[in-house]
Scaffold this motif. Sequence first.
Motif, PDB file in Angstrom:
ATOM      1  N   VAL A 170      22.364 -24.497  33.561  1.00 59.60           N
ATOM      2  CA  VAL A 170      22.209 -25.010  34.929  1.00 59.60           C
ATOM      3  C   VAL A 170      20.738 -25.344  35.186  1.00 59.60           C
ATOM      4  CG1 VAL A 170      22.445 -24.478  37.392  1.00 59.60           C
ATOM      5  CG2 VAL A 170      24.237 -23.785  35.787  1.00 59.60           C
ATOM      6  N   GLU A 171      19.867 -24.463  34.702  1.00 63.20           N
ATOM      7  CA  GLU A 171      18.429 -24.726  34.866  1.00 63.20           C
ATOM      8  C   GLU A 171      18.026 -25.995  34.111  1.00 63.20           C
ATOM      9  OE1 GLU A 171      14.828 -21.698  34.441  1.00 63.20           O
ATOM     10  OE2 GLU A 171      15.210 -22.803  32.600  1.00 63.20           O
ATOM     11  N   THR A 172      18.558 -26.180  32.910  1.00 65.53           N
ATOM     12  CA  THR A 172      18.266 -27.398  32.144  1.00 65.53           C
ATOM     13  C   THR A 172      18.711 -28.638  32.910  1.00 65.53           C
ATOM     14  OG1 THR A 172      18.505 -26.187  30.077  1.00 65.53           O
ATOM     15  CG2 THR A 172      18.666 -28.578  29.935  1.00 65.53           C
ATOM     16  N   LEU A 173      19.924 -28.582  33.473  1.00 66.29           N
ATOM     17  CA  LEU A 173      20.426 -29.745  34.219  1.00 66.29           C
ATOM     18  C   LEU A 173      19.615 -29.994  35.490  1.00 66.29           C
ATOM     19  CD1 LEU A 173      24.312 -29.429  33.775  1.00 66.29           C
ATOM     20  CD2 LEU A 173      22.769 -31.071  32.693  1.00 66.29           C
ATOM     21  N   ARG A 174      19.141 -28.918  36.112  1.00 64.47           N
ATOM     22  CA  ARG A 174      18.279 -29.097  37.300  1.00 64.47           C
ATOM     23  C   ARG A 174      17.011 -29.843  36.922  1.00 64.47           C
ATOM     24  NH1 ARG A 174      19.603 -23.379  39.525  1.00 64.47           N
ATOM     25  NH2 ARG A 174      21.145 -23.917  41.120  1.00 64.47           N
ATOM     26  N   GLY A 175      16.455 -29.475  35.767  1.00 64.69           N
ATOM     27  CA  GLY A 175      15.255 -30.156  35.276  1.00 64.69           C
ATOM     28  C   GLY A 175      15.525 -31.619  35.007  1.00 64.69           C
ATOM     29  N   VAL A 176      16.699 -31.894  34.446  1.00 65.53           N
ATOM     30  CA  VAL A 176      17.079 -33.273  34.144  1.00 65.53           C
ATOM     31  C   VAL A 176      17.227 -34.075  35.446  1.00 65.53           C
ATOM     32  CG1 VAL A 176      18.974 -34.698  33.280  1.00 65.53           C
ATOM     33  CG2 VAL A 176      18.146 -32.768  31.917  1.00 65.53           C
ATOM     34  N   GLU A 177      17.846 -33.448  36.411  1.00 62.63           N
ATOM     35  CA  GLU A 177      18.044 -34.117  37.707  1.00 62.63           C
ATOM     36  C   GLU A 177      16.703 -34.526  38.318  1.00 62.63           C
ATOM     37  OE1 GLU A 177      18.514 -34.415  42.097  1.00 62.63           O
ATOM     38  OE2 GLU A 177      17.281 -33.000  40.977  1.00 62.63           O
ATOM     39  N   GLN A 178      15.721 -33.641  38.165  1.00 66.53           N
ATOM     40  CA  GLN A 178      14.383 -33.865  38.731  1.00 66.53           C
ATOM     41  C   GLN A 178      13.729 -35.148  38.176  1.00 66.53           C
ATOM     42  OE1 GLN A 178      11.873 -30.297  38.355  1.00 66.53           O
ATOM     43  NE2 GLN A 178      10.114 -31.616  37.970  1.00 66.53           N
ATOM     44  N   ILE A 179      13.967 -35.431  36.900  1.00 67.15           N
ATOM     45  CA  ILE A 179      13.272 -36.570  36.282  1.00 67.15           C
ATOM     46  C   ILE A 179      14.117 -37.850  36.278  1.00 67.15           C
ATOM     47  CG2 ILE A 179      11.793 -35.121  34.860  1.00 67.15           C
ATOM     48  CD1 ILE A 179      13.696 -35.756  32.506  1.00 67.15           C
ATOM     49  N   ALA A 226      27.004 -29.231  37.008  1.00 66.94           N
ATOM     50  CA  ALA A 226      26.456 -30.503  37.470  1.00 66.94           C
ATOM     51  C   ALA A 226      26.170 -30.443  38.962  1.00 66.94           C
ATOM     52  CB  ALA A 226      27.443 -31.633  37.161  1.00 66.94           C
ATOM     53  N   GLU A 227      27.140 -29.941  39.712  1.00 66.22           N
ATOM     54  CA  GLU A 227      27.006 -29.872  41.172  1.00 66.22           C
ATOM     55  C   GLU A 227      25.814 -29.017  41.589  1.00 66.22           C
ATOM     56  OE1 GLU A 227      30.799 -28.913  43.067  1.00 66.22           O
ATOM     57  OE2 GLU A 227      29.619 -27.960  44.665  1.00 66.22           O
ATOM     58  N   LYS A 228      25.666 -27.866  40.901  1.00 63.69           N
ATOM     59  CA  LYS A 228      24.532 -26.988  41.218  1.00 63.69           C
ATOM     60  C   LYS A 228      23.195 -27.680  40.955  1.00 63.69           C
ATOM     61  CE  LYS A 228      26.054 -22.250  40.788  1.00 63.69           C
ATOM     62  NZ  LYS A 228      25.793 -20.989  40.080  1.00 63.69           N
ATOM     63  N   ALA A 229      23.215 -28.637  40.027  1.00 64.75           N
ATOM     64  CA  ALA A 229      21.983 -29.333  39.666  1.00 64.75           C
ATOM     65  C   ALA A 229      21.790 -30.629  40.464  1.00 64.75           C
ATOM     66  CB  ALA A 229      21.998 -29.629  38.167  1.00 64.75           C
ATOM     67  N   GLY A 230      22.721 -30.928  41.360  1.00 64.45           N
ATOM     68  CA  GLY A 230      22.601 -32.168  42.139  1.00 64.45           C
ATOM     69  C   GLY A 230      23.129 -33.381  41.396  1.00 64.45           C
TER      70      GLY A 230
END
Length: 314
Positions: A170-179, A226-230
């Motif tokens: 989830v943390e990895t996907l959050r990082g991906v969402e950011q960029i 995915a949802e948690k990461a936006g």
Amino acid sequence: MNCPVCSRQVYKACMSFYDDRYGYPGEFSLVQCSACNHRYLKHEFTPDSIKALYTSYYPRSSFSLERFRPRKEVRGFKAWLNGSRRSAYCWIPPKVRVLDIGCGFGESLAYHAARGCDAYGVEVDENIKRVAERFGFKVHVGTFEPNDYSPVFFDYVTMDQVLEHVVDPVETLRGVEQILRPGGKVIISTPNSSGWGAHLFGRRWINWHAPYHLHHFSVQSMGLAAEKAGLAVEQVRTITMSEWLLYQWIHVVLFPKPGEPSAFWALEKSKADLDKIWIKAMTLVHHLKINHLITRMFDQLGVGDNRLFVLIKK
Ligand SMILES: [Zn+2]
């Protein structure tokens, strides 16, 4: 240990495994979250101790620059029969800005660059340094750090057989969402433990791959992550490389004892073992394209061994 995706602590035990490829000692139990159906390995790895695991046990193939070949465009009947579109890179259109997390020796970066993309890579294997210097690839050696990039920088991010290895997906996907820019997409390929292979081969299924695969996503758990990461799941399908089935048959026959490396997966394969009549018979079956037809049939039914997820940034 709580579910790494939904954080609930309701699970049922599935199976226990040992490292049936490289002989890392110990038993690892896989559990299934009763809330989101995510399957995960109960483990005590931290990002640091996991580095040590890979350094000591995961083989790095030797790499020669002369043998470097960019990934190929995959289309047509042969590519379909081989399941070549299983990889995330071949879903990337030309002329976009793309980041490949886990880019290996950079073969996908060369493919993207040839198609007019602005391509970036991340890779923990230091072999990538020599390739990047030689061909001018923009690669970060190490693990993925979103702060290495400007926010909303990329059109696409790809992760081929990567997300199942990370401690906190989830943390990895959050990082991906950011960029990612709004409307940008993440293409993920990851083994499907709800497919036919895991059911038929049980603990000898090649993709349990303990303790390196920490996660086996359900459609539900990927949706939640995915949802948690936006992000949101746009597409799910199974596309599997036909060669996996050949590896699977060999793995079943040469299954090692606990603590021993496999004669098949070890970097120095045992020639005596691979000369066995059974292995030769299975290789012949493969050349007759029987594995290919079986693999295509199960993919068509949506229960193939490899899932491809497309996530979109809302
Ligand atoms: Zn869960």
